[in-house]
Design a protein around this motif. Structure first.
Motif, PDB file in Angstrom:
ATOM      1  N   MET A  42      -3.506   0.465  -3.589  1.00 15.92           N
ATOM      2  CA  MET A  42      -3.209  -0.990  -3.467  1.00 15.92           C
ATOM      3  C   MET A  42      -3.925  -1.972  -4.596  1.00 15.92           C
ATOM      4  SD  MET A  42      -5.600  -1.570  -0.233  1.00 15.92           S
ATOM      5  CE  MET A  42      -5.635  -3.354  -0.314  1.00 15.92           C
ATOM      6  N   VAL A  61       0.879  -1.265  -0.085  1.00 16.83           N
ATOM      7  CA  VAL A  61       0.056  -0.093   0.045  1.00 16.83           C
ATOM      8  C   VAL A  61       1.028   1.238   0.140  1.00 16.83           C
ATOM      9  CG1 VAL A  61      -1.921   1.111   1.257  1.00 16.83           C
ATOM     10  CG2 VAL A  61      -1.692  -1.330   1.513  1.00 16.83           C
ATOM     11  N   ARG A  83      -6.075  -1.307  -9.181  1.00 19.07           N
ATOM     12  CA  ARG A  83      -5.919  -0.885  -7.843  1.00 19.07           C
ATOM     13  C   ARG A  83      -7.368  -0.227  -7.519  1.00 19.07           C
ATOM     14  NH1 ARG A  83      -0.853   2.942  -9.241  1.00 19.07           N
ATOM     15  NH2 ARG A  83      -2.394   3.800 -10.232  1.00 19.07           N
TER      16      ARG A  83
END
Length: 167
Positions: free
Chosen positions: A19, A13, A102
């Motif tokens: 992430m 992260v 992501r």
């Protein structure tokens, strides 16, 4: 019946909260999003709040619609419906997986679970959990030790469920 979340993945992260969602999880999210495959970017709903303790829960759009239907079946104006609405609908956040696979997890959600550096995403079948990787490792180790202590050393987790076919 759609695909289920399976597996456990660790992801970095970054400082902005970006992430990666594992490809296996993205496939389940796409399967559970009625607008896919026309729109190739699957959406998901993340539940948060103090009632979840150390993690966040991530659901497909269809799974969240089922949960919402359950809330709608509660009597209007009832305390149960108000509580469920506040703790589920009021503590949910919708997002979309970007073209790079992501999401950007808001700072307030990262702070809630102490997420810095690395996240663990753990499958729970119809949803997955997002944890601070260190916290997850501690909690999972403690839970495994407790199970092994409760049962004998040859514990088989399949013994926790009814076998297929109800035999």
């Amino acid at each position: 019946m759609g695909l289920s979340f399976r597996g456990e993945f660790n992801q970095k992260v970054d400082g902005k909260g970006r992430m990666s969602i594992p490809a296996d999880f993205r496939a389940v999210l796409a399967d559970g999003d009625p607008r896919c495959p026309e729109n190739p970017l699957p959406r998901m709903v993340v539940l948060h709040g103090p009632h979840l303790k150390n993690c966040l829960h991530a659901y497909t759009i269809e799974a969240m619609e089922e949960i919402e239907e359950g809330i709608k079946r509660l009597p209007r104006g009832s305390d149960a419906r108000k509580r469920a609405s506040r703790m589920i609908l009021g503590k949910s956040w919708d997002t979309e997986v970007d073209k790079d696979g992501r999401i950007v997890l808001p700072q307030r959600l990262r702070q809630q679970i102490g997420l810095t550096g690395e996240a663990t995403m753990a499958a729970m079948g119809d949803y997955f959990e997002i944890w601070n990787a260190e916290t997850y490792a501690e909690v999972e180790a403690a839970e495994a030790a407790a199970l092994l202590e409760e049962f004998d050393g040859d514990f088989d987790p399949l013994s926790l469920i009814d076998p297929p076919g109800g035999a």
